[in-house]
Scaffold this active site. Structure first.
Site, PDB file in Angstrom:
ATOM      1  N   GLY A   1      35.121  43.152  46.253  1.00 19.32           N
ATOM      2  CA  GLY A   1      36.272  42.926  45.387  1.00 19.32           C
ATOM      3  C   GLY A   1      37.104  41.780  45.916  1.00 19.32           C
ATOM      4  O   GLY A   1      36.592  40.886  46.600  1.00 19.32           O
TER       5      GLY A   1
ATOM      6  N   GLU B   1      32.854  42.485  51.011  1.00 19.88           N
ATOM      7  CA  GLU B   1      32.341  41.303  50.299  1.00 19.88           C
ATOM      8  C   GLU B   1      33.469  40.830  49.397  1.00 19.88           C
ATOM      9  O   GLU B   1      33.793  41.488  48.412  1.00 19.88           O
ATOM     10  CB  GLU B   1      31.134  41.678  49.425  1.00 19.88           C
TER      11      GLU B   1
ATOM     12  N   CYS C   1      31.475  36.071  41.724  1.00 19.75           N
ATOM     13  CA  CYS C   1      32.021  35.739  43.054  1.00 19.75           C
ATOM     14  C   CYS C   1      31.417  34.435  43.543  1.00 19.75           C
ATOM     15  O   CYS C   1      32.014  33.734  44.347  1.00 19.75           O
ATOM     16  CB  CYS C   1      31.748  36.861  44.032  1.00 19.75           C
TER      17      CYS C   1
ATOM     18  N   VAL D   1      42.710  43.114  48.264  1.00 19.57           N
ATOM     19  CA  VAL D   1      42.392  44.537  48.449  1.00 19.57           C
ATOM     20  C   VAL D   1      41.507  44.710  49.691  1.00 19.57           C
ATOM     21  O   VAL D   1      41.660  45.673  50.450  1.00 19.57           O
ATOM     22  CB  VAL D   1      41.733  45.131  47.177  1.00 19.57           C
ATOM     23  N   GLY D   2      40.605  43.759  49.914  1.00 20.12           N
ATOM     24  CA  GLY D   2      39.709  43.831  51.074  1.00 20.12           C
ATOM     25  C   GLY D   2      40.462  43.885  52.391  1.00 20.12           C
ATOM     26  O   GLY D   2      40.096  44.620  53.305  1.00 20.12           O
TER      27      GLY D   2
ATOM     28  N   GLU E   1      41.028  31.079  44.536  1.00 23.45           N
ATOM     29  CA  GLU E   1      40.050  31.634  43.603  1.00 23.45           C
ATOM     30  C   GLU E   1      40.723  31.881  42.252  1.00 23.45           C
ATOM     31  O   GLU E   1      41.760  32.544  42.193  1.00 23.45           O
ATOM     32  CB  GLU E   1      39.499  32.958  44.151  1.00 23.45           C
TER      33      GLU E   1
ATOM     34  N   LYS F   1      33.089  54.903  43.698  1.00 22.95           N
ATOM     35  CA  LYS F   1      34.329  54.724  42.932  1.00 22.95           C
ATOM     36  C   LYS F   1      34.217  53.366  42.248  1.00 22.95           C
ATOM     37  O   LYS F   1      34.404  52.325  42.860  1.00 22.95           O
ATOM     38  CB  LYS F   1      35.548  54.775  43.861  1.00 22.95           C
TER      39      LYS F   1
HETATM   40  P1  NAP Z   1      39.663  44.257  43.026  1.00 21.25           P
HETATM   41  O1  NAP Z   1      40.854  44.257  42.176  1.00 21.25           O
HETATM   42  O2  NAP Z   1      39.828  43.983  44.479  1.00 21.25           O
HETATM   43  O3  NAP Z   1      38.988  45.688  42.820  1.00 21.25           O
HETATM   44  C1  NAP Z   1      37.766  46.045  43.397  1.00 21.25           C
HETATM   45  C2  NAP Z   1      37.679  47.551  43.540  1.00 21.25           C
HETATM   46  O4  NAP Z   1      38.653  48.010  44.484  1.00 21.25           O
HETATM   47  C3  NAP Z   1      37.962  48.306  42.252  1.00 21.25           C
HETATM   48  O5  NAP Z   1      37.125  49.428  42.183  1.00 21.25           O
HETATM   49  C4  NAP Z   1      39.406  48.713  42.444  1.00 21.25           C
HETATM   50  O6  NAP Z   1      39.777  49.821  41.668  1.00 21.25           O
HETATM   51  C5  NAP Z   1      39.418  49.044  43.919  1.00 21.25           C
HETATM   52  N1  NAP Z   1      40.743  49.072  44.533  1.00 21.25           N
HETATM   53  C6  NAP Z   1      41.892  48.474  44.099  1.00 21.25           C
HETATM   54  N2  NAP Z   1      42.911  48.759  44.943  1.00 21.25           N
HETATM   55  C7  NAP Z   1      42.408  49.543  45.926  1.00 21.25           C
HETATM   56  C8  NAP Z   1      42.956  50.161  47.087  1.00 21.25           C
HETATM   57  N3  NAP Z   1      44.250  50.042  47.403  1.00 21.25           N
HETATM   58  N4  NAP Z   1      42.163  50.904  47.890  1.00 21.25           N
HETATM   59  C9  NAP Z   1      40.856  51.037  47.591  1.00 21.25           C
HETATM   60  N5  NAP Z   1      40.280  50.495  46.493  1.00 21.25           N
HETATM   61  C10 NAP Z   1      41.035  49.752  45.673  1.00 21.25           C
HETATM   62  O7  NAP Z   1      38.574  43.231  42.523  1.00 21.25           O
HETATM   63  P2  NAP Z   1      38.037  43.022  41.025  1.00 21.25           P
HETATM   64  O8  NAP Z   1      39.112  42.378  40.241  1.00 21.25           O
HETATM   65  O9  NAP Z   1      37.434  44.271  40.513  1.00 21.25           O
HETATM   66  O10 NAP Z   1      36.835  41.991  41.273  1.00 21.25           O
HETATM   67  C11 NAP Z   1      37.023  40.626  41.378  1.00 21.25           C
HETATM   68  C12 NAP Z   1      36.989  40.173  42.831  1.00 21.25           C
HETATM   69  O11 NAP Z   1      35.789  40.609  43.454  1.00 21.25           O
HETATM   70  C13 NAP Z   1      36.983  38.675  43.000  1.00 21.25           C
HETATM   71  O12 NAP Z   1      37.875  38.316  44.033  1.00 21.25           O
HETATM   72  C14 NAP Z   1      35.550  38.349  43.410  1.00 21.25           C
HETATM   73  O13 NAP Z   1      35.387  37.186  44.150  1.00 21.25           O
HETATM   74  C15 NAP Z   1      35.193  39.553  44.193  1.00 21.25           C
HETATM   75  N6  NAP Z   1      33.746  39.725  44.256  1.00 21.25           N
HETATM   76  C16 NAP Z   1      33.098  39.439  45.426  1.00 21.25           C
HETATM   77  C17 NAP Z   1      31.722  39.570  45.523  1.00 21.25           C
HETATM   78  C18 NAP Z   1      31.018  39.293  46.821  1.00 21.25           C
HETATM   79  O14 NAP Z   1      29.936  39.783  46.987  1.00 21.25           O
HETATM   80  N7  NAP Z   1      31.583  38.536  47.729  1.00 21.25           N
HETATM   81  C19 NAP Z   1      30.989  39.999  44.417  1.00 21.25           C
HETATM   82  C20 NAP Z   1      31.672  40.268  43.218  1.00 21.25           C
HETATM   83  C21 NAP Z   1      33.053  40.136  43.162  1.00 21.25           C
HETATM   84  P3  NAP Z   1      40.515  49.621  40.229  1.00 21.25           P
HETATM   85  O15 NAP Z   1      39.538  48.936  39.356  1.00 21.25           O
HETATM   86  O16 NAP Z   1      40.807  51.018  39.827  1.00 21.25           O
HETATM   87  O17 NAP Z   1      41.742  48.792  40.492  1.00 21.25           O
END
Ligand code: NAP
Ligand code: MG
Length: 498
Positions: A228, A250, A284, A232-233, A385, A175
């Site tokens: 992400g 992550e 990230c 959400v995590g 962040e 997804k």
């Molecule tokens: P996000 O908003 O948390 O979304 C990540 C994924 O989760 C998307 O596919 C999103 O779908 C999905 N999602 C949202 N709500 C959900 C729910 N209730 N249940 C299950 N899945 C759900 O993060 P993002 O804005 O895409 O990415 C930025 C974040 O990722 C930053 O905080 C960054 O630090 C982190 N990140 C961490 C790493 C690491 O390895 N530590 C690497 C890269 C990024 P939708 O797109 O449809 O909302």
């Protein structure tokens, strides 16, 4: 009319059951629609799980070296299509073309790493505590893996999850983020072309709230891997806790680069520019804080601000551009809000921090890179962040203070120290509480064959990348083989046979 894309379920390209769609638009030119994508829900996840569960029966029996060969073929196809993928990434995600090639290359490297692992998928062999008995372990697949990925590494991160999960013998449902569905589709097209059996690889587009949640709650999904935001995590961790699924998280970061007085100043400036403003600060591992010892502070800030002001902003597919747009309007607004917060907190904005709309940039989410000085420990711009091109500079007196500031946040992903003092470099490696530390390099630049992940609220203790990601996607089976011909009782038959 925008092109209409589909889900990939059970080896077929299909619409969402609801027939509804959503748009993906270009962050560098918001009037441009990349495509229409299926707005799926729980029904589509049910279909995908059914297909993946059925395919698992055969896929787990395919020898791991053969599964590896298929992933090697995926790598070959990605090499051929690297430029096409990278160009699409500049359009749909907005990172500059050089970095888009890098993101794609990371996927290629991950494919070839998995190919190699197919020939070294080792267990352990141990003598038994009893005579005429031996103990061995095997790595076995878990079943159906639910993979939820973010938009910022739209090719690399899905490959980090899918390739090891598949090599280990799991079937997968991806997804992807709703901001980058075309890139996930491109990757799955390549995988389909490589020739995976139907149902082994499945792709379901749609909102996290519906599609993501359906993955978390489905009883036939055994493992969830998520990258992400921490917000959400936390939700994912708690649902998977209730359903007793294995889950790897992550999450966010608030990474810092330390520069001590003795450092090579130009090297440190080069590093922080790339670390803080590469991918418009949306990595990230992005450098969000710069911790400067007082003796180097003023000289370094002067050089840095000048270089930040000179960065060329523009269309990310233009080879000469340094800085592309941020992902979408709400993200841009959130970043601009943080700039206001920083000013109110009393930090000094040295450059940037506003929307850039000149020339080709008028219809995109472009920001001038911001540098704040006089940032104090505990300010929100120092703790939270931001995920954009905003850098907070903190001045410190000593090495010890620098490490204390670096560690004083809830996250622990990446870190960096610039110094020529080998003793201090090693002390930093020991004292800094992050999953990754760079010495004389920026906080970004992970390589696919090494463990990747963070401490504290950056995750829940797993590491993607390298050999460690295989621990996420496998079960250990321990086998005892007794060839004594009699009942031997472990812990009870303790005397050594005469
Ligand atoms: P996000 O908003 O948390 O979304 C990540 C994924 O989760 C998307 O596919 C999103 O779908 C999905 N999602 C949202 N709500 C959900 C729910 N209730 N249940 C299950 N899945 C759900 O993060 P993002 O804005 O895409 O990415 C930025 C974040 O990722 C930053 O905080 C960054 O630090 C982190 N990140 C961490 C790493 C690491 O390895 N530590 C690497 C890269 C990024 P939708 O797109 O449809 O909302
Ligand atoms: Mg988009």
């Amino acid at each position: 009319m925008a092109e209409r894309f589909k889900n990939y379920i059970g080896g077929k390209w299909v619409d969402a059951r609801s027939k509804e769609t959503f748009e993906s638009r270009m962050p560098a030119d918001w009037n441009n629609v990349v495509g229409l994508f299926p707005k799926s829900n729980k029904d589509d996840i049910d279909d995908a799980v059914k297909a993946a569960k059925e395919a698992f029966k055969e896929w787990k029996r395919v020898p791991v070296a053969k599964r590896g060969e298929l992933l090697g073929r995926v790598g070959d196809l990605m090499v051929k299509r690297k430029e096409e993928v990278a160009l699409l990434m500049t359009q749909e995600m907005g990172k500059v073309i050089k970095e888009a090639r890098g993101d794609t290359q990371e996927g290629i490297d991950t494919a070839y790493y998995a190919f190699g692992e197919g020939r070294r998928f080792f267990g352990k062999t141990s003598p038994s505590e009893l005579q005429n008995k031996v103990a061995i372990t095997f790595l076995r697949p878990i079943g159906v893996a639910g993979l939820i990925s973010p938009w910022n590494f739209p090719i690399a991160i899905p490959t980090w999850k899918m390739f090891p999960a598949l090599l280990a013998g799991n079937t997968v449902i991806l997804k992807p983020a709703s901001d980058t569905p075309a890139l996930a589709t491109k990757l799955v097209e390549i995988m389909a072309e490589a020739g995976f059996p139907a149902g082994v690889v499945n792709l379901v587009h749609g909102p996290g709230s519906a599609v993501g949640n359906a993955i978390l709650e489905h009883k036939d999904i055994g493992v969830v891997s998520f990258t992400g935001s921490s917000e959400v995590g936390r939700h994912i961790g708690s649902v998977c806790g209730k359903t007793l699924k294995r889950v790897s998280l992550e999450l966010g970061g608030k990474n810092a680069q330390i520069v001590l007085d003795d450092a090579d100043i130009d090297l440190a400036v080069e590093g922080v520019l790339f670390g803080a403003f590469g991918t418009a600060g949306q990595r990230c591992t992005a450098t969000s804080r710069l911790i400067l010892q007082e003796g180097i502070h003023d000289r370094l800030v002067e050089k840095l601000v000048k270089r930040a002001e000179d960065m060329k902003i523009g269309k990310p597919w233009d080879e000469s551009v340094d800085l592309g747009p941020v992902i979408n309007e709400s993200s841009m607004n959130k970043i601009l809000e943080y700039v206001e917060i920083g000013k109110k907190e009393g930090a000094k904005l040295m450059c940037g921090g506003y929307r850039y709309t000149e020339g080709a940039c008028k219809d995109g989410w472009f920001l001038k890179p911001a540098v704040f000085t006089e940032v104090k420990q505990g300010m929100r711009i120092e703790q939270e962040e931001i995920f954009g091109p905003v850098l907070s500079v903190v001045k410190v007196k000593t090495f010890e203070e620098a490490v204390e500031v670096l560690n004083g946040v809830e996250y622990g992903l990446s870190s960096s120290i610039y110094t020529k003092d080998v003793n201090l470099a090693f002390r930093a490696i020991e004292d800094i509480d992050t999953g990754i530390t760079y010495v004389n390099g920026p906080t970004i630049g992970a390589e696919c064959h090494m463990p990747f992940g963070g401490t504290k609220n950056t995750g829940n203790g797993h590491r993607e990348g390298g050999w460690t990601v295989y621990e996420i996607f496998t079960e250990q089976k321990t086998v005892y083989i007794d060839y004594s011909g009699k009942l031997q009782k472990a812990q009870i038959d303790v005397s050594i046979e005469k």
